[in-house]
Scaffold this motif. Structure first.
Motif, PDB file in Angstrom:
ATOM      1  N   PRO A  54       0.836  -1.201   0.000  1.00 56.22           N
ATOM      2  CA  PRO A  54       0.000   0.000   0.000  1.00 56.22           C
ATOM      3  C   PRO A  54       0.873   1.255   0.000  1.00 56.22           C
ATOM      4  O   PRO A  54       1.969   1.263   0.569  1.00 56.22           O
ATOM      5  N   LEU A  55       0.386   2.281  -0.651  1.00 53.97           N
ATOM      6  CA  LEU A  55       1.086   3.560  -0.619  1.00 53.97           C
ATOM      7  C   LEU A  55       0.901   4.203   0.748  1.00 53.97           C
ATOM      8  O   LEU A  55      -0.069   3.920   1.456  1.00 53.97           O
ATOM      9  N   ARG A  56       1.814   5.074   1.093  1.00 51.44           N
ATOM     10  CA  ARG A  56       1.727   5.828   2.344  1.00 51.44           C
ATOM     11  C   ARG A  56       1.561   7.305   2.012  1.00 51.44           C
ATOM     12  O   ARG A  56       1.825   7.738   0.887  1.00 51.44           O
ATOM     13  N   LEU A  57       1.141   8.082   2.992  1.00 47.92           N
ATOM     14  CA  LEU A  57       0.977   9.519   2.803  1.00 47.92           C
ATOM     15  C   LEU A  57       2.291  10.150   2.357  1.00 47.92           C
ATOM     16  O   LEU A  57       2.313  11.000   1.463  1.00 47.92           O
ATOM     17  N   SER A  58       3.395   9.692   2.911  1.00 47.40           N
ATOM     18  CA  SER A  58       4.699  10.228   2.527  1.00 47.40           C
ATOM     19  C   SER A  58       5.017   9.916   1.066  1.00 47.40           C
ATOM     20  O   SER A  58       5.697  10.702   0.401  1.00 47.40           O
ATOM     21  N   ASP A  59       4.515   8.789   0.545  1.00 48.72           N
ATOM     22  CA  ASP A  59       4.718   8.450  -0.870  1.00 48.72           C
ATOM     23  C   ASP A  59       4.012   9.459  -1.772  1.00 48.72           C
ATOM     24  O   ASP A  59       4.562   9.887  -2.791  1.00 48.72           O
ATOM     25  N   ILE A  60       2.799   9.832  -1.403  1.00 47.17           N
ATOM     26  CA  ILE A  60       2.038  10.798  -2.202  1.00 47.17           C
ATOM     27  C   ILE A  60       2.736  12.157  -2.180  1.00 47.17           C
ATOM     28  O   ILE A  60       2.904  12.798  -3.227  1.00 47.17           O
ATOM     29  N   LYS A  61       3.185  12.586  -1.017  1.00 47.51           N
ATOM     30  CA  LYS A  61       3.889  13.867  -0.921  1.00 47.51           C
ATOM     31  C   LYS A  61       5.182  13.838  -1.733  1.00 47.51           C
ATOM     32  O   LYS A  61       5.542  14.822  -2.377  1.00 47.51           O
ATOM     33  N   GLU A  62       5.858  12.702  -1.729  1.00 49.33           N
ATOM     34  CA  GLU A  62       7.081  12.556  -2.523  1.00 49.33           C
ATOM     35  C   GLU A  62       6.764  12.641  -4.015  1.00 49.33           C
ATOM     36  O   GLU A  62       7.497  13.261  -4.781  1.00 49.33           O
ATOM     37  N   MET A  63       5.656  12.013  -4.420  1.00 51.76           N
ATOM     38  CA  MET A  63       5.233  12.109  -5.824  1.00 51.76           C
ATOM     39  C   MET A  63       4.932  13.559  -6.201  1.00 51.76           C
ATOM     40  O   MET A  63       5.326  14.018  -7.276  1.00 51.76           O
ATOM     41  N   PHE A  64       4.229  14.265  -5.315  1.00 55.56           N
ATOM     42  CA  PHE A  64       3.929  15.679  -5.576  1.00 55.56           C
ATOM     43  C   PHE A  64       5.223  16.465  -5.782  1.00 55.56           C
ATOM     44  O   PHE A  64       5.352  17.230  -6.738  1.00 55.56           O
ATOM     45  N   ARG A  65       6.187  16.272  -4.880  1.00 60.32           N
ATOM     46  CA  ARG A  65       7.458  17.016  -4.982  1.00 60.32           C
ATOM     47  C   ARG A  65       8.224  16.638  -6.248  1.00 60.32           C
ATOM     48  O   ARG A  65       8.809  17.496  -6.910  1.00 60.32           O
ATOM     49  N   ALA A  66       8.211  15.354  -6.597  1.00 60.05           N
ATOM     50  CA  ALA A  66       8.939  14.896  -7.783  1.00 60.05           C
ATOM     51  C   ALA A  66       8.336  15.451  -9.070  1.00 60.05           C
ATOM     52  O   ALA A  66       9.055  15.735 -10.021  1.00 60.05           O
ATOM     53  N   LEU A  67       7.024  15.609  -9.079  1.00 61.25           N
ATOM     54  CA  LEU A  67       6.342  16.056 -10.294  1.00 61.25           C
ATOM     55  C   LEU A  67       6.213  17.580 -10.389  1.00 61.25           C
ATOM     56  O   LEU A  67       5.876  18.095 -11.458  1.00 61.25           O
ATOM     57  N   LYS A  68       6.459  18.270  -9.283  1.00 58.95           N
ATOM     58  CA  LYS A  68       6.333  19.727  -9.286  1.00 58.95           C
ATOM     59  C   LYS A  68       7.326  20.296 -10.321  1.00 58.95           C
ATOM     60  O   LYS A  68       8.494  19.951 -10.342  1.00 58.95           O
ATOM     61  N   GLY A  69       6.827  21.139 -11.181  1.00 60.00           N
ATOM     62  CA  GLY A  69       7.659  21.724 -12.207  1.00 60.00           C
ATOM     63  C   GLY A  69       7.738  20.908 -13.485  1.00 60.00           C
ATOM     64  O   GLY A  69       8.124  21.401 -14.520  1.00 60.00           O
ATOM     65  N   ILE A  70       7.361  19.626 -13.399  1.00 55.39           N
ATOM     66  CA  ILE A  70       7.366  18.773 -14.580  1.00 55.39           C
ATOM     67  C   ILE A  70       5.982  18.779 -15.223  1.00 55.39           C
ATOM     68  O   ILE A  70       5.854  18.879 -16.430  1.00 55.39           O
ATOM     69  N   VAL A  71       4.961  18.664 -14.396  1.00 55.88           N
ATOM     70  CA  VAL A  71       3.575  18.697 -14.876  1.00 55.88           C
ATOM     71  C   VAL A  71       2.842  19.801 -14.145  1.00 55.88           C
ATOM     72  O   VAL A  71       3.243  20.243 -13.083  1.00 55.88           O
ATOM     73  N   GLY A  72       1.737  20.178 -14.680  1.00 52.87           N
ATOM     74  CA  GLY A  72       0.887  21.156 -13.997  1.00 52.87           C
ATOM     75  C   GLY A  72       1.077  22.549 -14.371  1.00 52.87           C
ATOM     76  O   GLY A  72       1.724  23.286 -14.812  1.00 52.87           O
TER      77      GLY A  72
END
Length: 72
Positions: A54-72
């Protein structure tokens, strides 16, 4: 660090994830940021494989940080 298999998301779910990521970084209140990430955690866990951890809350936050500036 454990390498996870990419999650295959339907386009509408992926777009909602990007929108949530934008909302996450726009929000100043840490509790509201956690709520946004927790909602995405629930959604993303629906698309994981049965054998995947299962994913953890920290995994989602890490995904957000990794994708910031790449998408959105």
């Amino acid at each position: 660090m454990v390498t996870r298999k990419p999650i295959d998301l339907p386009p509408n779910v992926a777009r909602a994830f990007v929108k949530a990521m934008e909302d996450f970084f726009a929000e100043q209140d840490k509790h509201k940021q956690d709520a946004i990430a927790a909602n995405q955690l629930s959604v993303m866990n629906q698309f994981r494989g049965q054998r995947d951890d299962p994913l953890r809350l920290s995994d989602i936050k890490e995904m957000f940080r990794a994708l910031k500036g790449i998408v959105g």
